[in-house]
Design an enzyme around this catalytic site. Structure first.
Site, short mmCIF file in Angstrom:
data_model
loop_
_atom_site.label_atom_id
_atom_site.label_comp_id
_atom_site.label_asym_id
_atom_site.label_seq_id
_atom_site.Cartn_x
_atom_site.Cartn_y
_atom_site.Cartn_z
N ASP A 48 43.23 47.16 44.43
CA ASP A 48 43.37 47.37 45.88
C ASP A 48 43.20 46.04 46.63
O ASP A 48 43.40 45.97 47.84
CB ASP A 48 42.43 48.46 46.41
CG ASP A 48 40.96 48.16 46.15
OD1 ASP A 48 40.66 47.15 45.48
OD2 ASP A 48 40.11 48.94 46.62
N ASP A 87 43.89 50.92 40.78
CA ASP A 87 42.71 51.20 41.61
C ASP A 87 42.90 52.45 42.46
O ASP A 87 43.97 52.64 43.06
CB ASP A 87 42.47 50.03 42.57
CG ASP A 87 41.35 49.12 42.11
OD1 ASP A 87 40.55 49.54 41.24
OD2 ASP A 87 41.27 47.99 42.62
N GLU A 119 35.23 52.48 42.18
CA GLU A 119 33.98 51.74 42.38
C GLU A 119 32.81 52.70 42.52
O GLU A 119 32.90 53.68 43.27
CB GLU A 119 34.09 50.87 43.65
CG GLU A 119 35.16 49.79 43.54
CD GLU A 119 35.26 48.91 44.78
OE1 GLU A 119 34.39 49.00 45.66
OE2 GLU A 119 36.24 48.14 44.87
N GLU A 186 31.35 42.94 38.72
CA GLU A 186 31.75 41.87 39.66
C GLU A 186 30.53 41.26 40.34
O GLU A 186 29.55 41.96 40.67
CB GLU A 186 32.70 42.45 40.72
CG GLU A 186 33.15 41.40 41.74
CD GLU A 186 34.33 41.81 42.60
OE1 GLU A 186 34.90 42.89 42.38
OE2 GLU A 186 34.67 41.02 43.51
#
Ligand code: KIV
Length: 281
Positions: A48, A87, A119, A186
């Protein structure tokens, strides 16, 4: 992964845990970029981050499902051997596992991709479990989560305190138990990233994490030097294509203005007519 002779699938990625050669992953949003990258990557992520990299958005929050489907379809047309993951954008999976299922199935049905990424850690584990038990391969994403940028008031590096480390360890454990086949880690300090990679049973794909991770990923436009504005510390630039574009545009402008472009080799002409007398002779 060694030389690719067939399309890499989710099982191949999962089986790569702990292998000496890390997985090579990059983002791709378009067919020509996928065609260029495919021979060099194990996994292409239709991230994304497309919102920022291609649409000039400030963050990923305005990216919607149909953007992901369109870019996913484009990448799938040219990714012959890389595993392709797409995503799930902000707002398409958080509300309920049922909504997440409907949207993940839509992405997979419309694009033919190998899996989806979302996420979240402990909080999203029940949703990941719901999806994976209904035939949707899920890649997790923990640590710095760009979709939380407004909630967190910025992009914050994780794992700097013992509390943050403990939360990350819990997140990693929860999404693995929920069935994620791999996860992105990340913006997390190196020592904690190493620990998570060591303790997790599925491949950990690092971005701003650690060289010890089972794989690495970067946003392709970042690593090609195509974006203006802020570049994160972890985004090493392997080329300066932004500068190359500016130079090419400047040269084109100069040639157009001095009428040296288009020169004869770029022009069409009528075929030469051979007279009938000449033909007889
Ligand atoms: O959207 C994206 O490109 C990502 C990568 C940074 C992992 O999630």
């Amino acid at each position: 992964m060694s030389e690719k002779t067939k399309r890499i699938n989710i099982s191949d990625i999962r089986a790569h845990k702990g292998k000496p050669k890390p997985l090579v992953c990059l983002t791709a949003y378009t067919a020509p970029m996928a065609a260029r990258l495919d021979a060099h990557t194990d996994l292409l992520l239709v991230g994304d981050s497309v919102g920022m990299a291609l649409y000039g958005m400030d963050n990923t929050l305005k990216v919607d499902l149909e953007m992901m489907v369109r870019h996913g379809q484009a990448v799938m047309r040219r990714a012959d051997t890389s595993c392709v993951v797409i995503d799930m954008p902000f707002g398409t999976y958080e509300e309920s596992p049922e909504l997440a299922y409907r949207n993940a199935a839509h992405i997979m049905r419309e694009t033919g991709c190998d899996g989806v990424k979302l996420e979240g850690g402990v909080d999203l584990a029940p949703t990941i479990q719901y999806l994976t038990s209904r035939k949707i391969p899920v890649m997790g994403h923990i640590g710095l989560m760009p979709q939380s940028v407004l909630k967190e008031g910025g992009y914050r590096v994780k794992g700097k305190t013992p509390e943050s480390e403990a939360q990350l360890m819990e997140d990693a454990r929860a999404i693995e138990e929920a069935g994620a086949f791999a996860f992105v880690l990340e913006g997390t300090v190196d020592s904690v990233s190493q620990k998570i990679t060591k303790e997790s049973g599925v491949p950990v794909i690092g971005i701003g994490a650690s060289a010890a991770c089972d794989g690495q990923i970067l946003v392709t436009e970042d690593m090609l030097g195509l974006l203006d504005g802020h570049t994160p510390k972890f985004a090493k630039q392997y080329a300066q294509l932004g500068d190359a574009i500016s130079e090419a545009a400047a040269q084109y402008k100069a040639e157009v203005q001095e009428r040296s472009f288009p020169s004869d080799e770029y022009l069409y002409h009528r075929p030469k007519v051979v007279s009938s007398d000449k033909k007889k002779a």
